[in-house]
Structures are given as C-alpha cells and as structure tokens.
Design a protein around this motif. Structure first.
Motif, PDB file in Angstrom:
ATOM      1  N   ALA A 278      -5.765  -4.005   4.603  1.00 29.91           N
ATOM      2  CA  ALA A 278      -5.077  -4.341   3.352  1.00 29.91           C
ATOM      3  C   ALA A 278      -6.075  -4.398   2.202  1.00 29.91           C
ATOM      4  N   LYS A 279      -7.228  -5.023   2.444  1.00 31.54           N
ATOM      5  CA  LYS A 279      -8.251  -5.084   1.398  1.00 31.54           C
ATOM      6  C   LYS A 279      -8.758  -3.686   1.069  1.00 31.54           C
ATOM      7  N   LEU A 280      -8.969  -2.866   2.093  1.00 31.48           N
ATOM      8  CA  LEU A 280      -9.437  -1.503   1.870  1.00 31.48           C
ATOM      9  C   LEU A 280      -8.429  -0.714   1.050  1.00 31.48           C
ATOM     10  N   ALA A 281      -7.145  -0.832   1.412  1.00 34.99           N
ATOM     11  CA  ALA A 281      -6.104  -0.076   0.716  1.00 34.99           C
ATOM     12  C   ALA A 281      -6.031  -0.469  -0.758  1.00 34.99           C
ATOM     13  N   ILE A 282      -6.156  -1.768  -1.032  1.00 29.11           N
ATOM     14  CA  ILE A 282      -6.107  -2.236  -2.424  1.00 29.11           C
ATOM     15  C   ILE A 282      -7.328  -1.741  -3.199  1.00 29.11           C
ATOM     16  N   ASN A 283      -8.500  -1.947  -2.629  1.00 24.79           N
ATOM     17  CA  ASN A 283      -9.728  -1.574  -3.333  1.00 24.79           C
ATOM     18  C   ASN A 283      -9.817  -0.076  -3.596  1.00 24.79           C
ATOM     19  N   GLN A 284      -9.511   0.715  -2.559  1.00 21.93           N
ATOM     20  CA  GLN A 284      -9.588   2.166  -2.723  1.00 21.93           C
ATOM     21  C   GLN A 284      -8.450   2.677  -3.604  1.00 21.93           C
ATOM     22  N   GLY A 285      -7.271   2.101  -3.450  1.00 20.08           N
ATOM     23  CA  GLY A 285      -6.118   2.560  -4.208  1.00 20.08           C
ATOM     24  C   GLY A 285      -6.225   2.324  -5.697  1.00 20.08           C
ATOM     25  N   MET A 286      -6.955   1.277  -6.099  1.00 20.89           N
ATOM     26  CA  MET A 286      -7.108   0.974  -7.515  1.00 20.89           C
ATOM     27  C   MET A 286      -7.973   1.992  -8.244  1.00 20.89           C
ATOM     28  N   GLU A 287      -8.691   2.821  -7.492  1.00 22.49           N
ATOM     29  CA  GLU A 287      -9.605   3.780  -8.104  1.00 22.49           C
ATOM     30  C   GLU A 287      -9.040   5.191  -8.177  1.00 22.49           C
ATOM     31  N   VAL A 288      -7.797   5.374  -7.697  1.00 23.94           N
ATOM     32  CA  VAL A 288      -7.214   6.720  -7.648  1.00 23.94           C
ATOM     33  C   VAL A 288      -5.807   6.686  -8.237  1.00 23.94           C
ATOM     34  N   ASP A 289      -5.180   7.860  -8.316  1.00 26.51           N
ATOM     35  CA  ASP A 289      -3.803   7.931  -8.804  1.00 26.51           C
ATOM     36  C   ASP A 289      -2.848   7.367  -7.756  1.00 26.51           C
ATOM     37  N   LEU A 290      -1.609   7.117  -8.154  1.00 28.78           N
ATOM     38  CA  LEU A 290      -0.640   6.451  -7.286  1.00 28.78           C
ATOM     39  C   LEU A 290      -0.353   7.249  -6.019  1.00 28.78           C
ATOM     40  N   VAL A 291      -0.198   8.574  -6.146  1.00 28.03           N
ATOM     41  CA  VAL A 291       0.116   9.391  -4.974  1.00 28.03           C
ATOM     42  C   VAL A 291      -0.995   9.290  -3.933  1.00 28.03           C
ATOM     43  N   THR A 292      -2.240   9.398  -4.388  1.00 29.73           N
ATOM     44  CA  THR A 292      -3.371   9.277  -3.462  1.00 29.73           C
ATOM     45  C   THR A 292      -3.444   7.864  -2.903  1.00 29.73           C
ATOM     46  N   GLY A 293      -3.160   6.889  -3.747  1.00 28.59           N
ATOM     47  CA  GLY A 293      -3.178   5.505  -3.292  1.00 28.59           C
ATOM     48  C   GLY A 293      -2.161   5.255  -2.186  1.00 28.59           C
ATOM     49  N   LEU A 294      -0.971   5.837  -2.318  1.00 28.54           N
ATOM     50  CA  LEU A 294       0.048   5.680  -1.287  1.00 28.54           C
ATOM     51  C   LEU A 294      -0.379   6.346   0.019  1.00 28.54           C
ATOM     52  N   ALA A 295      -1.087   7.470  -0.101  1.00 35.77           N
ATOM     53  CA  ALA A 295      -1.592   8.138   1.107  1.00 35.77           C
ATOM     54  C   ALA A 295      -2.655   7.277   1.783  1.00 35.77           C
ATOM     55  N   ILE A 296      -3.495   6.626   0.983  1.00 33.05           N
ATOM     56  CA  ILE A 296      -4.496   5.710   1.531  1.00 33.05           C
ATOM     57  C   ILE A 296      -3.806   4.558   2.246  1.00 33.05           C
ATOM     58  N   GLU A 297      -2.744   4.021   1.632  1.00 26.66           N
ATOM     59  CA  GLU A 297      -2.008   2.927   2.263  1.00 26.66           C
ATOM     60  C   GLU A 297      -1.429   3.366   3.606  1.00 26.66           C
ATOM     61  N   GLU A 298      -0.883   4.587   3.662  1.00 29.35           N
ATOM     62  CA  GLU A 298      -0.310   5.084   4.909  1.00 29.35           C
ATOM     63  C   GLU A 298      -1.370   5.186   5.996  1.00 29.35           C
ATOM     64  N   ALA A 299      -2.546   5.686   5.622  1.00 28.88           N
ATOM     65  CA  ALA A 299      -3.631   5.807   6.600  1.00 28.88           C
ATOM     66  C   ALA A 299      -4.091   4.430   7.071  1.00 28.88           C
ATOM     67  N   CYS A 300      -4.135   3.491   6.162  1.00 21.56           N
ATOM     68  CA  CYS A 300      -4.533   2.129   6.534  1.00 21.56           C
ATOM     69  C   CYS A 300      -3.494   1.501   7.452  1.00 21.56           C
ATOM     70  N   TYR A 301      -2.214   1.727   7.130  1.00 20.16           N
ATOM     71  CA  TYR A 301      -1.138   1.205   7.964  1.00 20.16           C
ATOM     72  C   TYR A 301      -1.215   1.776   9.375  1.00 20.16           C
ATOM     73  N   ALA A 302      -1.635   3.039   9.462  1.00 21.07           N
ATOM     74  CA  ALA A 302      -1.754   3.683  10.769  1.00 21.07           C
ATOM     75  C   ALA A 302      -2.784   2.981  11.639  1.00 21.07           C
ATOM     76  N   GLN A 303      -3.782   2.361  11.028  1.00 20.65           N
ATOM     77  CA  GLN A 303      -4.792   1.640  11.793  1.00 20.65           C
ATOM     78  C   GLN A 303      -4.187   0.427  12.503  1.00 20.65           C
TER      79      GLN A 303
END
Length: 330
Positions: A278-303
């Motif tokens: 969750a921390k990774l998804a927030i930190n990484q997502g804040m530095e990219v556009d929303l679409v990329t951020g959602l993809a990061i969240e999906e990958a994190c959720y997969a973990q």
C-alpha cells in the motif's frame, strides 16, 4: 540561490541555532613530559588506554546520539529512533547522519518491523537542523558532501517500506523539518499553557525541502513558507496540512510521541505485506499519471492475492522494476 539551498538548517534573523561545543582534554599538564612506563607498567597503561577507548570511543558516542529501541509486548513490531544530542539541540552532524543511515539500512530489511517512529529524546526540541558549528570548520567541498549525505539519508528514511511517524515534541527547524517531511505521518504537540514547550516549525531547504514541502501542502503555500522562512506553530501547521495531528502538550513533554505510539498500534493488526505494498503504491503512484498509477496499484494488489500479473507483457515491462526496487516478499 545555491548558497541558500546549501544552507540546511540555516535560519535568518530571529532564530539562532545552538550547537554543541566539543569538549577537549589532554593528558598531563602543558610543558611537562609524563614518565614513560616500562615493563608491567607499560602493559597496564596500554590496557587502560584500550579500555578507555572502548568506553569513550566512537561506538559509545554513536549509541548516545541515536537511540534505537525495539518495543515489545503490545507494541511489538514498533521501532523508535530517538535523536539524542542534547547539547546541540539534536543538530544533524556527520556522526548522527551516519548512525541514522546505519539504523535505517538495518530496518528496511527487517521483516519483523511494522512501524518506525522518529522522535527526540531531548525535551523541547525535535531537531534544530544542521550542526552549524561543525559546518563552520568544513571546507566548501566538505559542505557539499555533507548536504548530499543528509539528502541521501533522508531519502533512505522516506523509502522505508513500512509506515513512519514523526513525533514532533518541540521545535523542528530546517533539516529537522525536512526529516519530519520524509515520514508518512507527522504528529506535533502544541500548548497554550505557560511553561510548556510550544512546537514550532520552519524550513530552509537543502535536503529536499523544495520538493517535499510542495507535495505536502501545495506549491503556493510552500513557496510562501520557504521565501519568508516563517515559523509556524502546531495549530497553523495542522491547518495547512503540514502535520496530520496536533495534540495538547503534557507535563512530561511527550504528547506527540504518545499520540504517534497510539497510531502505530492501530497499524499493528494489519497484514504486513498489504501495508508495504500500500505504501509502495501510494508513493510510486503520486509520481506518475493516473492510468500508470492504477496499473501500479494492480501490480501491488497482486502481491497480496498471488495474482500472476507477469502474464500480461505490458504490465510486466512497466512494473517489474518497481516491484524489484521495493524488495517486497510475501
């Protein structure tokens, strides 16, 4: 401008920072030669010097300037890093930065750590910024190296994979506030009572303040505080979003720490992998556009749910470096 950015912890006008004066001592009186020990006396003298080195050398000093406590019982999983340079108002010097970096390096690979609290062991002060007395003795090239080390250490703190909380019981100036900004959550104590320390915060950037402050409170307000070097109290800091919680200071002077500890206990029942991703998804997502951020969240959720996101080539190419950098293991 470069000088201002290099001035970690430097404040103008009404604020003066106290730094420790290194105590010096000498063996024997000036102008007199001590007798040279021989035989058994020489061995005894050598043993005494080695013993003194163990008691008062760098290891003892380092342990004193940064206290690392692993809590137990109902607080098991919480680690407290306590700044403890009382004579220098917790000013950041080379030794303290080295010990902070060493402690953070150990914490990031310790899977038993669930939350880290940064606090001060010195009443009335969180951190006064850089140790200007030490800096005054540095060559210009050393100053640049010191600021780079401070920035790197604070970045290491910000990249810890577990939640971090800054408990600000007292003043945080310059690099001290930048240290707090690197934490996920900031708690400050405030007081209207006479005799109790009022938390004050001010920033002169040098170790990331021009980048972290705008991301925390917005660009316009960040510029105003940086340009003016204004000092704000706990209540104002809360109103502008600089801190998450403000609490009334108590007689012991540790109200912010107690609130931070209560917050950390709320985190303990949560799944450790889920917290890290969750921390990774927030930190990484804040530095990219929303679409990329959602993809990061999906990958994190997969973990968390063991979903094989690597079957999707696009996500694999995009996200494997992110997950590798985080070093997250189920």
């Amino acid at each position: 401008m470069a000088a201002a950015l290099g001035g970690l912890g430097l404040l103008q006008g009404r604020v003066r920072l106290a730094a420790a004066v290194a105590a010096t001592s000498s063996l024997g009186r000036p102008g007199r030669r001590a007798p040279v020990p021989r035989g058994a006396a020489a061995a005894a003298a050598a043993a005494a010097l080695l013993s003194a080195g163990r008691s008062y050398g760098s290891e003892a000093k380092e342990e004193e300037e940064l206290r690392v406590r692993y809590l137990d019982d109902e607080h098991k999983g919480i680690v407290v890093l306590g700044l403890n340079r009382s004579q220098a108002k917790n000013a950041l010097n080379k030794n303290l930065l080295k010990m902070m970096s060493k402690a953070v390096d150990a914490l990031k690979s310790d899977k038993k750590v669930r939350t880290v609290i940064f606090r001060s062991e010195v009443p009335g002060i969180f951190c006064a910024g850089a140790d200007l007395k030490e800096r005054a003795k540095m060559h210009s090239s050393e100053v640049s190296s010191f600021v780079s080390k401070a920035r790197a250490t604070i970045n290491e703190m910000a990249n810890l994979p577990v939640p971090t909380i800054a408990a600000i019981d007292g003043t945080a100036l310059g690099g001290g506030l930048e240290l707090a900004l690197a934490c996920d959550i900031r708690v400050a104590a405030s007081s209207a009572k006479m005799g109790l320390v009022e938390t004050k915060l001010a920033i002169i950037p040098g170790a990331g303040g021009t980048q972290r402050l705008p991301r925390t409170i917005g660009v316009s307000l960040a510029k105003e505080l940086i340009f003016s070097a204004r000092i704000v109290d706990g209540e104002e800091a809360k109103s502008i979003g600089l801190i998450s919680h403000v609490v009334e200071q108590n007689e012991a002077g540790d109200a912010a720490y107690r609130r931070a500890l209560a917050l950390a206990r709320e985190f303990l029942p949560q799944g450790p992998v889920a917290m890290r991703v969750a921390k990774l998804a927030i930190n990484q997502g804040m530095e990219v556009d929303l679409v990329t951020g959602l993809a990061i969240e999906e990958a994190c959720y997969a973990q968390v749910c063991n979903y094989d996101y690597m079957e999707k080539p696009r996500k694999q190419a995009l996200l494997v470096p992110v997950m590798k950098h985080a070093e997250i293991q189920p």
